[in-house]
Design a protein around this motif. Structure first.
Motif, PDB file in Angstrom:
ATOM      1  N   HIS A  73       0.857  -1.183   0.000  1.00 17.56           N
ATOM      2  CA  HIS A  73       0.000   0.000   0.000  1.00 17.56           C
ATOM      3  C   HIS A  73       0.892   1.231   0.000  1.00 17.56           C
ATOM      4  O   HIS A  73       1.666   1.423   0.933  1.00 17.56           O
ATOM      5  CB  HIS A  73      -0.886   0.021   1.246  1.00 17.56           C
ATOM      6  CG  HIS A  73      -1.641  -1.248   1.475  1.00 17.56           C
ATOM      7  ND1 HIS A  73      -2.913  -1.457   1.007  1.00 17.56           N
ATOM      8  CD2 HIS A  73      -1.297  -2.398   2.105  1.00 17.56           C
ATOM      9  CE1 HIS A  73      -3.328  -2.665   1.347  1.00 17.56           C
ATOM     10  NE2 HIS A  73      -2.362  -3.258   2.021  1.00 17.56           N
ATOM     11  N   GLU A  87       2.196  -6.061   3.287  1.00 14.67           N
ATOM     12  CA  GLU A  87       1.820  -7.328   3.918  1.00 14.67           C
ATOM     13  C   GLU A  87       2.617  -8.425   3.232  1.00 14.67           C
ATOM     14  O   GLU A  87       2.720  -8.442   2.012  1.00 14.67           O
ATOM     15  CB  GLU A  87       0.334  -7.594   3.736  1.00 14.67           C
ATOM     16  CG  GLU A  87      -0.547  -6.512   4.324  1.00 14.67           C
ATOM     17  CD  GLU A  87      -1.967  -6.613   3.782  1.00 14.67           C
ATOM     18  OE1 GLU A  87      -2.630  -7.623   4.028  1.00 14.67           O
ATOM     19  OE2 GLU A  87      -2.393  -5.682   3.080  1.00 14.67           O
ATOM     20  N   LEU A  96       4.250  -7.875   8.530  1.00 14.00           N
ATOM     21  CA  LEU A  96       3.697  -6.563   8.192  1.00 14.00           C
ATOM     22  C   LEU A  96       4.837  -5.568   8.322  1.00 14.00           C
ATOM     23  O   LEU A  96       5.659  -5.678   9.231  1.00 14.00           O
ATOM     24  CB  LEU A  96       2.626  -6.148   9.201  1.00 14.00           C
ATOM     25  CG  LEU A  96       1.186  -6.516   8.954  1.00 14.00           C
ATOM     26  CD1 LEU A  96       0.357  -6.018  10.121  1.00 14.00           C
ATOM     27  CD2 LEU A  96       0.680  -5.915   7.656  1.00 14.00           C
ATOM     28  N   GLU A 338     -12.755   1.096  -3.242  1.00 16.02           N
ATOM     29  CA  GLU A 338     -12.000   0.309  -2.258  1.00 16.02           C
ATOM     30  C   GLU A 338     -11.386  -0.937  -2.911  1.00 16.02           C
ATOM     31  O   GLU A 338     -10.301  -1.371  -2.527  1.00 16.02           O
ATOM     32  CB  GLU A 338     -12.851  -0.056  -1.039  1.00 16.02           C
ATOM     33  CG  GLU A 338     -14.141  -0.732  -1.347  1.00 16.02           C
ATOM     34  CD  GLU A 338     -15.046  -0.877  -0.113  1.00 16.02           C
ATOM     35  OE1 GLU A 338     -16.105  -1.487  -0.261  1.00 16.02           O
ATOM     36  OE2 GLU A 338     -14.685  -0.393   0.988  1.00 16.02           O
ATOM     37  N   LEU A 341      -8.288   0.344  -4.806  1.00 14.27           N
ATOM     38  CA  LEU A 341      -7.173   0.595  -3.881  1.00 14.27           C
ATOM     39  C   LEU A 341      -6.494  -0.705  -3.480  1.00 14.27           C
ATOM     40  O   LEU A 341      -5.266  -0.783  -3.387  1.00 14.27           O
ATOM     41  CB  LEU A 341      -7.698   1.262  -2.613  1.00 14.27           C
ATOM     42  CG  LEU A 341      -7.473   2.740  -2.463  1.00 14.27           C
ATOM     43  CD1 LEU A 341      -8.206   3.229  -1.234  1.00 14.27           C
ATOM     44  CD2 LEU A 341      -5.994   3.073  -2.349  1.00 14.27           C
ATOM     45  N   GLY A 489     -11.306  -5.037   3.163  1.00 16.48           N
ATOM     46  CA  GLY A 489     -11.558  -5.538   4.502  1.00 16.48           C
ATOM     47  C   GLY A 489     -10.870  -6.892   4.609  1.00 16.48           C
ATOM     48  O   GLY A 489      -9.672  -6.987   4.362  1.00 16.48           O
TER      49      GLY A 489
ATOM     50  N   ASP B  37     -11.602   5.975   1.660  1.00 14.88           N
ATOM     51  CA  ASP B  37     -11.218   4.607   1.327  1.00 14.88           C
ATOM     52  C   ASP B  37      -9.738   4.340   1.493  1.00 14.88           C
ATOM     53  O   ASP B  37      -9.315   3.190   1.461  1.00 14.88           O
ATOM     54  CB  ASP B  37     -11.589   4.314  -0.140  1.00 14.88           C
ATOM     55  CG  ASP B  37     -13.069   4.052  -0.299  1.00 14.88           C
ATOM     56  OD1 ASP B  37     -13.691   3.562   0.666  1.00 14.88           O
ATOM     57  OD2 ASP B  37     -13.603   4.337  -1.379  1.00 14.88           O
ATOM     58  N   LEU B  40      -5.537   3.479   6.280  1.00 11.81           N
ATOM     59  CA  LEU B  40      -4.968   2.147   6.492  1.00 11.81           C
ATOM     60  C   LEU B  40      -4.853   1.824   7.973  1.00 11.81           C
ATOM     61  O   LEU B  40      -4.493   2.688   8.767  1.00 11.81           O
ATOM     62  CB  LEU B  40      -3.540   2.111   5.940  1.00 11.81           C
ATOM     63  CG  LEU B  40      -3.313   1.884   4.465  1.00 11.81           C
ATOM     64  CD1 LEU B  40      -1.850   2.182   4.147  1.00 11.81           C
ATOM     65  CD2 LEU B  40      -3.611   0.439   4.118  1.00 11.81           C
ATOM     66  N   ALA B  47      -3.555  -5.696   6.500  1.00 15.78           N
ATOM     67  CA  ALA B  47      -3.992  -4.314   6.618  1.00 15.78           C
ATOM     68  C   ALA B  47      -5.472  -4.223   6.285  1.00 15.78           C
ATOM     69  O   ALA B  47      -5.943  -4.862   5.350  1.00 15.78           O
ATOM     70  CB  ALA B  47      -3.203  -3.445   5.661  1.00 15.78           C
ATOM     71  N   LEU B  48      -6.185  -3.436   7.073  1.00 22.27           N
ATOM     72  CA  LEU B  48      -7.544  -3.070   6.690  1.00 22.27           C
ATOM     73  C   LEU B  48      -7.451  -1.745   5.957  1.00 22.27           C
ATOM     74  O   LEU B  48      -6.746  -0.842   6.396  1.00 22.27           O
ATOM     75  CB  LEU B  48      -8.425  -2.904   7.935  1.00 22.27           C
ATOM     76  CG  LEU B  48      -8.877  -4.206   8.594  1.00 22.27           C
ATOM     77  CD1 LEU B  48      -9.629  -3.899   9.880  1.00 22.27           C
ATOM     78  CD2 LEU B  48      -9.763  -5.006   7.646  1.00 22.27           C
ATOM     79  N   VAL B  49      -8.195  -1.609   4.881  1.00 18.38           N
ATOM     80  CA  VAL B  49      -8.124  -0.399   4.059  1.00 18.38           C
ATOM     81  C   VAL B  49      -9.501   0.245   4.008  1.00 18.38           C
ATOM     82  O   VAL B  49     -10.499  -0.419   3.705  1.00 18.38           O
ATOM     83  CB  VAL B  49      -7.642  -0.730   2.635  1.00 18.38           C
ATOM     84  CG1 VAL B  49      -7.491   0.552   1.832  1.00 18.38           C
ATOM     85  CG2 VAL B  49      -6.323  -1.491   2.676  1.00 18.38           C
ATOM     86  N   HIS B  53     -14.180  -0.023   6.933  1.00 22.70           N
ATOM     87  CA  HIS B  53     -13.741  -1.357   7.353  1.00 22.70           C
ATOM     88  C   HIS B  53     -13.074  -1.296   8.712  1.00 22.70           C
ATOM     89  O   HIS B  53     -13.237  -2.181   9.544  1.00 22.70           O
ATOM     90  CB  HIS B  53     -12.765  -1.944   6.333  1.00 22.70           C
ATOM     91  CG  HIS B  53     -13.434  -2.343   5.070  1.00 22.70           C
ATOM     92  ND1 HIS B  53     -13.146  -1.768   3.863  1.00 22.70           N
ATOM     93  CD2 HIS B  53     -14.421  -3.235   4.821  1.00 22.70           C
ATOM     94  CE1 HIS B  53     -13.906  -2.301   2.934  1.00 22.70           C
ATOM     95  NE2 HIS B  53     -14.691  -3.193   3.477  1.00 22.70           N
TER      96      HIS B  53
END
Lengths: 517, 517
Positions: A73, A87, A96, A338, A341, A489, B37, B40, B47-49, B53
């Protein structure tokens, strides 16, 4: 200092870093961390502060566990500052990492890093009972005696659209199966896998006559998607995808006309490969739309897909890698923000792992709607040609939504097909040009898997959005690879890579550098 | 957008975040994360983005483990962007967190976060044999029967400068001990601890006649510093510090003239408190320089220091908190750059935990040298007055470097002492003014503990640098608290907080919010 983010330079620096880490090249790692007292590296219980302390730690530790980035990301803070959150899969579990990269005098270095990871948590036993799962399996076979060959020990879930000797093809429609005869031989595609040592684990369910992308079948039920509980598995290769995800098979052998391998791959978090149209024999396979029908594979890990794919192809890679990974903002925007992304993060990881830069390409914003319409026209006409007689004789054999899709084909004129074929030729020529610059990366689906209890309208929406993405390869016959790296998610969604026609072996070879064998 | 970093606004936002986390105030946490969105949050395997979420995850998790930030490293990327890397103690172990905060329309929110942590690793058994450790202990007592009171169960390591009934005071000098008589009673300071239920674990070593800061004693050896292996423990309260750090005592009762509690606190990673001059009785304690001598405490955890300190004071907090935590760039620059950076991180953590803002104060760059010289003049004169007769009669009783320090006092004139006293009054008046604006925070020592095998020159350098920091409290009589939160590499170093004269109980009360009791 330019106003445009230097994404290529940043990802190249991250690639250098990852390679130096793998090689435990301490001098290179030290050089990639900013000098001075303020540089941070946090790990475990504490942060180390200052380049020299970090270097001393690194000199002593004797290397880091091998890892493969799955999602990278990138968040731009300024043209010269980026946060990179990655990740990773690691030999010892998961990892991570967050890094603040800063560009000074044209050089990117890490000014702060946070590393964490450890054993992966146990996989929750979300799968259905192994012995009784009619939504996934039509027939399960007894374990085979050990065979020899590169695919020895691998069980194949065969989509119930592909001939298995001695068994009728069911096509996901009870009325069809009742009229079908046992097949005299295995389909050649299946036979190639068996010749390489694989065995048939069973015949797995499909959407009705393969004319759906959701994995919902009102006769046999919806297979459980263990990687996205409560969500559909995607289709039409729904049973093989569910079985491979749950671990009750290793290879899913299925078909892909409009996305029937790539969509369940995306929804279930599996590797999937749709071959170049025509390179894998479709004999012994129930047709849907022969202009687009292909036979390909689903697997959990990339190494298995590469191995089995090369057997199915009976080819070896040439070693040619693309010059760039191409990204189109227009195609990304066909997915929800989302999802786009999440796919961007997977694309960045692919660039880091392979060292191949990301480049943007222009796509006419009106083009996707045009190629989708053209595709649907030809598909409907060919589907009606293939199954119109059966459906006319058995008007209640399939559910109303699938029946409506077939019936739309009855109304297609030769003129419409001709125009669609022209559009197809135009798109194919344009894409061939694009793929000379690199391999095109796009979302495999426009969203993650919809909920099992979605309305029909919602399923249509998901199908419609996804078709604009999937039909580009279908329309043009190029090979497509689904990398199951993105997450919205906790839900999987795939990054799709398109290569030039015939470059299947090189496309599969991409998987060589992307993880443990 | 201003060019000056809005440190106060940023730390206030971090404080709000920490409090919301403790209270599991989900609405506040959601508000402190940027919408959209692209936000992070990475934790565990992935990771949740996207804000939604992350909010959904937060709504489900039912709170985070309680935690106390120990170090907060702030790195400014732009006036509107900061990376905050925090180290925390947690009820379930340790924690690390990296957050990218961005200010938009004057409001700070988190745009990316990476959280990790888990059980703290087992403490390596680095301590010396418990039964035989003459460098730390002169005498060890048998375990006491259980007593009652707020300090019940706590063992005191008494510095061999403080009277323990029935035992001679050794003063870290064999020739002195040979001439000493058994003490008829416990020193009143010790008695206060015993009255509250503590017991004497033993008499622990000191630097020779307390006239050193390194913790090196050529007669008994250098106590092992378990928190900084291979490094000196600091002195002159060296034995109690080593014992408390190793866990063979809970309370270190020692003296602080020029830093003899704060320096071992800083070097050994212990909490330390030097009281306001005069508030804790020094009867029964061998003097060094009565104008500055104090008796105070060392502990591992803050809650124990608060509890024992209030017993030693026989006071209760008033509940008055300072308006600000004051920071002086001049004082920070008296430490090495890496020590100053580490102390800044501890100061930021203190601000976050207490919600008290950090403010900068000006200190004349020439002042520290002036107050240090004045202090050393009076200390030397008083030390010679106290021990000149003994040292003249026993010229070989102490090591040459300590002997030289004492002898320097013989040459000090009354005029010099008078000028030094004037300087002292001037500094005291100035500091009293400063402390009306808040409590002053500075490095406890200029470096972490030097290596045990350092040259004498190196020890002198560490002592000289540190005296400029420690003698501010000594000179002015204000109370000082060492918080052992900073780390240079893996080596502890302390953040020192100075409060107004007499505000000891409130200063100790700061420890109430800083961790588990």
């Amino acid at each position: 200092m330019s106003a445009e983010p230097d994404e290529q330079g940043l990802l190249a620096a991250v690639t250098r870093y990852e390679r130096a880490l793998t090689a435990n090249d301490v001098a290179e790692l030290d050089a990639l961390f900013a000098g001075g007292d303020a540089t941070l590296r946090a790990d475990g219980t504490a942060a180390l502060v200052g380049h020299d302390h970090i270097a001393r730690f690194r000199a002593r530790r004797g290397g880091a566990p091998a890892r493969w980035l799955r999602r990278v990301h990138v968040r731009w803070i300024s043209p010269d500052d980026a946060l990179v959150v990655a990740e990773a899969d690691r030999v010892d579990g998961h990892g991570l990492q967050t890094q603040w990269w800063r560009r000074q005098a044209g050089v990117w270095t890490v000014h702060a890093a946070h590393v964490s990871g450890g054993p992966s948590p146990a996989r929750p036993g979300a799968g259905p009972d192994e012995q009784e799962d009619p939504a996934t399996w039509r027939v399960r076979f007894a374990p085979e005696p050990a065979a020899a060959g590169p695919l020895a020990g691998l069980g194949v879930a065969v989509k119930d659209l592909i001939a298995v000797a001695g068994h009728a093809i069911g096509g996901g429609v009870p009325a069809w199966r009742e009229q079908a005869r046992p097949e005299p031989a295995n389909a050649p595609a299946l036979q190639r896998l068996l010749d390489a040592g694989a065995h048939v684990a069973g015949i797995a369910q499909t959407d009705e006559l393969a004319f759906s992308l959701m994995g919902v079948n009102e006769h046999s039920g919806t297979p459980v998607n263990v990687n996205a509980p409560g969500r559909v598995p995607g289709g039409s290769t729904s049973g093989p995808a569910a079985a491979v995800a749950a671990g009750t098979a290793d290879l899913g052998l299925g078909t892909d006309t409009a996305g029937s391998l790539r969509v369940p791959g995306s929804y279930c978090g599996l590797h999937a490969w749709r071959p170049t149209h025509g390179v894998v024999p479709v004999d012994g396979v129930l047709p849907l739309a022969p202009a687009f029908d292909t036979v390909g594979l689903l697997t959990r890990d990339g190494a298995t897909l590469r191995r089995a794919g090369l057997e199915l192809l009976r080819q070896q890679p040439t070693g040619r890698a693309p010059q760039a990974l191409l990204r189109s903002r227009t195609l990304m925007a066909l997915a929800t923000p989302e999802t786009a992304l999440a796919v961007e993060a997977a694309l960045a990881a692919l660039s880091v792992a392979t060292g191949i830069p990301v480049r943007d390409v222009e796509v006419d914003p009106a083009a996707p709607a045009a190629w989708t319409t053209a595709f649907r026209t030809v598909q409907a006409a060919q589907a009606w040609a293939a199954h119109g007689a059966f459906l006319s004789a058995n008007p209640d054999a399939v559910s109303p939504s699938v029946a409506a899709r077939f019936r739309a084909g009855a109304a297609v004129t030769d003129e419409q097909v001709g125009a669609a074929r022209q559009e197809s030729a135009r798109v194919s020529a344009w894409l061939a040009q694009v793929l000379q610059q690199g391999w095109l990366c796009l979302p495999s689906t426009s969203t993650p898997a919809p909920r099992v209890d979605s309305t029909g309208e919602k399923f249509e929406l998901a199908r419609g959005g996804t078709l604009q993405l999937t039909t580009l390869a279908s329309q043009t016959g190029v090979p497509a690879l689904n990398l199951p790296w993105a997450r919205v998610g906790t839900l999987p969604v795939g990054l799709c890579v398109l290569a030039p026609r015939g470059a299947d072996a090189d496309l599969l070879d991409l998987l060589r550098v992307l993880g443990p064998a």
